[in-house]
Design a protein around this motif. Structure first.
Motif, PDB file in Angstrom:
ATOM      1  N   MET A   1      56.781  23.555  55.346  1.00 48.25           N
ATOM      2  CA  MET A   1      56.176  23.191  56.625  1.00 48.25           C
ATOM      3  C   MET A   1      54.768  23.734  56.653  1.00 48.25           C
ATOM      4  SD  MET A   1      57.548  23.965  60.473  1.00 48.25           S
ATOM      5  CE  MET A   1      57.624  25.727  60.197  1.00 48.25           C
ATOM      6  N   SER A   2      53.792  22.896  56.497  1.00 45.47           N
ATOM      7  CA  SER A   2      52.398  23.327  56.416  1.00 45.47           C
ATOM      8  C   SER A   2      51.672  22.922  57.672  1.00 45.47           C
ATOM      9  CB  SER A   2      51.734  22.695  55.182  1.00 45.47           C
ATOM     10  OG  SER A   2      50.448  23.174  55.028  1.00 45.47           O
ATOM     11  N   ASP A   3      51.228  23.932  58.442  1.00 42.29           N
ATOM     12  CA  ASP A   3      50.630  23.683  59.738  1.00 42.29           C
ATOM     13  C   ASP A   3      49.169  24.094  59.698  1.00 42.29           C
ATOM     14  OD1 ASP A   3      51.072  25.160  63.054  1.00 42.29           O
ATOM     15  OD2 ASP A   3      50.015  23.354  62.416  1.00 42.29           O
ATOM     16  N   HIS A   4      48.271  23.164  59.389  1.00 47.04           N
ATOM     17  CA  HIS A   4      46.845  23.478  59.295  1.00 47.04           C
ATOM     18  C   HIS A   4      46.225  23.332  60.681  1.00 47.04           C
ATOM     19  CE1 HIS A   4      46.280  23.568  54.866  1.00 47.04           C
ATOM     20  NE2 HIS A   4      47.408  22.898  54.919  1.00 47.04           N
ATOM     21  N   SER A   5      45.939  24.457  61.355  1.00 44.31           N
ATOM     22  CA  SER A   5      45.278  24.398  62.651  1.00 44.31           C
ATOM     23  C   SER A   5      43.778  24.396  62.453  1.00 44.31           C
ATOM     24  CB  SER A   5      45.701  25.597  63.512  1.00 44.31           C
ATOM     25  OG  SER A   5      45.360  26.794  62.883  1.00 44.31           O
ATOM     26  N   ASP A   6      43.036  23.760  63.367  1.00 40.98           N
ATOM     27  CA  ASP A   6      41.589  23.626  63.239  1.00 40.98           C
ATOM     28  C   ASP A   6      40.883  24.671  64.079  1.00 40.98           C
ATOM     29  OD1 ASP A   6      41.777  21.402  61.579  1.00 40.98           O
ATOM     30  OD2 ASP A   6      42.005  20.058  63.306  1.00 40.98           O
ATOM     31  N   MET A   7      39.944  25.401  63.455  1.00 40.86           N
ATOM     32  CA  MET A   7      39.137  26.374  64.163  1.00 40.86           C
ATOM     33  C   MET A   7      37.704  26.231  63.705  1.00 40.86           C
ATOM     34  SD  MET A   7      41.429  29.843  64.300  1.00 40.86           S
ATOM     35  CE  MET A   7      43.013  29.869  65.126  1.00 40.86           C
ATOM     36  N   GLU A   8      36.765  26.538  64.575  1.00 42.95           N
ATOM     37  CA  GLU A   8      35.351  26.422  64.234  1.00 42.95           C
ATOM     38  C   GLU A   8      34.978  27.464  63.204  1.00 42.95           C
ATOM     39  OE1 GLU A   8      30.993  26.714  66.463  1.00 42.95           O
ATOM     40  OE2 GLU A   8      32.849  26.957  67.558  1.00 42.95           O
ATOM     41  N   ARG A   9      34.215  27.073  62.200  1.00 43.05           N
ATOM     42  CA  ARG A   9      33.800  27.990  61.152  1.00 43.05           C
ATOM     43  C   ARG A   9      32.811  29.007  61.687  1.00 43.05           C
ATOM     44  NH1 ARG A   9      32.471  26.831  54.925  1.00 43.05           N
ATOM     45  NH2 ARG A   9      31.552  28.831  54.421  1.00 43.05           N
ATOM     46  N   GLY A  10      32.934  30.258  61.202  1.00 39.80           N
ATOM     47  CA  GLY A  10      32.007  31.300  61.607  1.00 39.80           C
ATOM     48  C   GLY A  10      30.600  30.985  61.154  1.00 39.80           C
ATOM     49  N   SER A  11      29.608  31.527  61.848  1.00 33.33           N
ATOM     50  CA  SER A  11      28.222  31.163  61.587  1.00 33.33           C
ATOM     51  C   SER A  11      27.562  31.979  60.492  1.00 33.33           C
ATOM     52  CB  SER A  11      27.411  31.327  62.883  1.00 33.33           C
ATOM     53  OG  SER A  11      27.480  32.663  63.322  1.00 33.33           O
ATOM     54  N   SER A  12      28.116  33.148  60.142  1.00 32.23           N
ATOM     55  CA  SER A  12      27.487  33.983  59.126  1.00 32.23           C
ATOM     56  C   SER A  12      28.543  34.693  58.318  1.00 32.23           C
ATOM     57  CB  SER A  12      26.568  35.025  59.781  1.00 32.23           C
ATOM     58  OG  SER A  12      27.318  35.892  60.580  1.00 32.23           O
ATOM     59  N   SER A  13      28.158  35.228  57.170  1.00 33.61           N
ATOM     60  CA  SER A  13      29.099  35.928  56.304  1.00 33.61           C
ATOM     61  C   SER A  13      28.691  37.377  56.153  1.00 33.61           C
ATOM     62  CB  SER A  13      29.142  35.257  54.929  1.00 33.61           C
ATOM     63  OG  SER A  13      29.932  36.022  54.051  1.00 33.61           O
ATOM     64  N   ALA A 207      47.162  30.955  43.422  1.00 35.74           N
ATOM     65  CA  ALA A 207      46.887  29.521  43.453  1.00 35.74           C
ATOM     66  C   ALA A 207      47.602  28.825  44.602  1.00 35.74           C
ATOM     67  CB  ALA A 207      47.296  28.891  42.129  1.00 35.74           C
ATOM     68  N   ARG A 208      46.997  27.752  45.074  1.00 37.11           N
ATOM     69  CA  ARG A 208      47.533  27.022  46.217  1.00 37.11           C
ATOM     70  C   ARG A 208      48.949  26.507  45.958  1.00 37.11           C
ATOM     71  NH1 ARG A 208      43.448  22.503  48.086  1.00 37.11           N
ATOM     72  NH2 ARG A 208      44.651  22.676  50.020  1.00 37.11           N
ATOM     73  N   ASP A 209      49.209  26.053  44.745  1.00 34.01           N
ATOM     74  CA  ASP A 209      50.512  25.438  44.488  1.00 34.01           C
ATOM     75  C   ASP A 209      51.632  26.450  44.264  1.00 34.01           C
ATOM     76  OD1 ASP A 209      49.924  26.408  41.964  1.00 34.01           O
ATOM     77  OD2 ASP A 209      49.886  24.439  40.985  1.00 34.01           O
ATOM     78  N   THR A 210      51.319  27.751  44.225  1.00 28.54           N
ATOM     79  CA  THR A 210      52.378  28.746  44.026  1.00 28.54           C
ATOM     80  C   THR A 210      53.324  28.828  45.207  1.00 28.54           C
ATOM     81  OG1 THR A 210      50.950  30.519  44.869  1.00 28.54           O
ATOM     82  CG2 THR A 210      50.972  30.172  42.479  1.00 28.54           C
ATOM     83  N   VAL A 211      52.899  28.358  46.394  1.00 26.35           N
ATOM     84  CA  VAL A 211      53.710  28.476  47.606  1.00 26.35           C
ATOM     85  C   VAL A 211      54.483  27.198  47.905  1.00 26.35           C
ATOM     86  CG1 VAL A 211      52.159  30.199  48.595  1.00 26.35           C
ATOM     87  CG2 VAL A 211      51.801  27.780  49.134  1.00 26.35           C
ATOM     88  N   THR A 212      54.381  26.190  47.054  1.00 28.24           N
ATOM     89  CA  THR A 212      55.086  24.935  47.296  1.00 28.24           C
ATOM     90  C   THR A 212      56.551  25.065  46.893  1.00 28.24           C
ATOM     91  OG1 THR A 212      54.555  24.056  45.109  1.00 28.24           O
ATOM     92  CG2 THR A 212      52.959  23.650  46.884  1.00 28.24           C
ATOM     93  N   VAL A 213      57.346  24.095  47.299  1.00 25.70           N
ATOM     94  CA  VAL A 213      58.784  24.127  47.006  1.00 25.70           C
ATOM     95  C   VAL A 213      59.038  24.278  45.516  1.00 25.70           C
ATOM     96  CG1 VAL A 213      60.876  22.719  47.016  1.00 25.70           C
ATOM     97  CG2 VAL A 213      59.472  22.879  49.090  1.00 25.70           C
ATOM     98  N   ASP A 214      58.276  23.569  44.703  1.00 26.45           N
ATOM     99  CA  ASP A 214      58.452  23.636  43.249  1.00 26.45           C
ATOM    100  C   ASP A 214      57.512  24.639  42.580  1.00 26.45           C
ATOM    101  OD1 ASP A 214      60.408  21.621  43.315  1.00 26.45           O
ATOM    102  OD2 ASP A 214      58.870  20.053  43.290  1.00 26.45           O
ATOM    103  N   GLU A 263      54.907  19.624  49.328  1.00 28.50           N
ATOM    104  CA  GLU A 263      55.996  20.090  50.181  1.00 28.50           C
ATOM    105  C   GLU A 263      56.099  21.606  50.069  1.00 28.50           C
ATOM    106  OE1 GLU A 263      60.834  19.534  50.830  1.00 28.50           O
ATOM    107  OE2 GLU A 263      59.820  18.583  49.111  1.00 28.50           O
ATOM    108  N   THR A 264      56.122  22.262  51.206  1.00 31.02           N
ATOM    109  CA  THR A 264      56.275  23.713  51.236  1.00 31.02           C
ATOM    110  C   THR A 264      57.619  24.066  51.876  1.00 31.02           C
ATOM    111  OG1 THR A 264      55.065  23.796  53.339  1.00 31.02           O
ATOM    112  CG2 THR A 264      53.799  24.193  51.327  1.00 31.02           C
ATOM    113  N   PRO A 265      58.133  25.273  51.634  1.00 32.68           N
ATOM    114  CA  PRO A 265      59.401  25.666  52.257  1.00 32.68           C
ATOM    115  C   PRO A 265      59.336  25.563  53.781  1.00 32.68           C
ATOM    116  CG  PRO A 265      58.819  27.198  50.503  1.00 32.68           C
ATOM    117  CD  PRO A 265      57.629  26.303  50.694  1.00 32.68           C
TER     118      PRO A 265
END
Length: 316
Positions: A1-13, A207-214, A263-265
């Motif tokens: 279950m991947s829930d990408h919420s949208d937030m405004e990016r910060g202006s400086s680093s 890596a991004r794919d390490t958290v997927t079902v497979d 697909e994620t858990p």
């Protein structure tokens, strides 16, 4: 279950991007030699010590320490320092990332996480796990972090058995996400222990794919915790720029979240905190970080110091 919420990016680093890139150039291929290590470490030190509101830990702040051996080689047994929390409703175990000695130390980082939780309204007890993380060999440290998590799993299982009414949460930062994932896999899938209440990943350096079902840690995530929340920020320069070079272009779950089409858990959630977190070590900053969001995303009624109301018991 991947829930990408949208937030405004910060202006400086908090990190000067040019200085980070200079560190990469000086290190050549990055992550394997001392030159590359120094570029990553100097960027982390600039932000995680100079830019982070680190808290001075109490003398008796509790830490479980893994014997470091020599630069992580020959690392062995576990020991305890400080006043370990006993008989609490809940406890947070904080697990640090790479080059811990250059970024404030596990004890100070754990105390800083505790202060950030207090500022967010949670009085949950905290402690830290200190594993060897300061070798300049990035790939060796990846494997070492996972091994350290698996080693720590036996301690966590014993702690759960001695404190059966205490719910354990993990808050893991950077490379600590790999440590925590190895811990979950060993704890439940190998040792037959009870799942932890939750694992909160802050800027996960894997890596991004390490958290997927497979993926590599799909089973660990699915079975090892009631809930796994991944807090990611595209403003995380260390992950977005340096780690990708060390990983030959592989994007980190802490910089992008899980792959959008994967697909994620069911118990896994991606939470975009780009608009809140503007640097790799600022996730748990008591003044600027996202710990208020972390506390809000704890399962309802479980924010530390309260009666569980039997929810967790019913879940099993």
């Amino acid at each position: 279950m991947s829930d990408h919420s949208d937030m405004e990016r910060g202006s400086s680093s908090q990190i000067n991007r040019r200085s980070v890139l200079r560190g990469i150039a000086a290190g050549g291929t990055a992550a394997v030699g001392v030159g590359a290590m120094s570029g990553t470490a100097s960027a982390a030190e600039e932000q995680c010590v100079g830019g982070l509101n680190l808290v001075e830990p109490a003398e008796d702040y509790p830490v479980v320490v893994r014997d470091p051996g020599i630069l992580g080689i020959g690392a062995g047994g576990l020991s305890e320092t400080g006043d370990m929390p006993q008989g609490e409703d809940e406890v947070v175990i904080y697990i640090h990332g790479w080059v811990e000695l250059l970024t404030g130390g596990a004890k100070a980082q754990g105390a800083t996480v505790q202060q950030a939780l207090r500022n967010a309204g949670s009085d949950i007890a905290t402690m830290a796990y200190n594993y060897p993380s300061s070798s300049p060999n990035w790939w060796g440290q990846k494997g070492g972090a996972e091994k350290s998590g698996r080693k720590f799993a036996s301690w966590v299982k014993q702690y759960q058995e001695e404190n059966p009414d205490t719910d354990v949460r993990l808050i893991v930062h950077s490379l600590g996400a790999r440590t925590g994932s190895g811990l979950l896999d060993e704890l439940v899938n190998e040792l037959g222990g009870e799942p932890v209440r939750s694992m909160e990943m802050l800027g996960g350096a894997m890596a991004r794919d390490t958290v997927t079902v497979d993926g590599e840690f799909g089973d660990a995530i699915a079975n090892g915790a009631e809930e796994v929340n991944n807090y990611w920020s595209s403003a995380d320069n260390i992950l977005d720029e340096i780690l990708q070079i060390g990983e030959f272009g592989t994007e980190a779950v802490g910089a992008k979240g899980a792959p959008e089409d994967a697909e994620t858990p069911d118990n896994y959630n991606d939470i975009d905190v780009t608009g809140i977190v503007d640097g790799h070590c600022l996730y748990y900053d008591p003044k600027e970080g996202c710990m208020e969001t972390v506390v809000e995303n704890f399962p309802e009624g479980f924010q530390g110091g309260g009666d569980s109301g039997g929810f967790f018991d019913d879940w099993f």
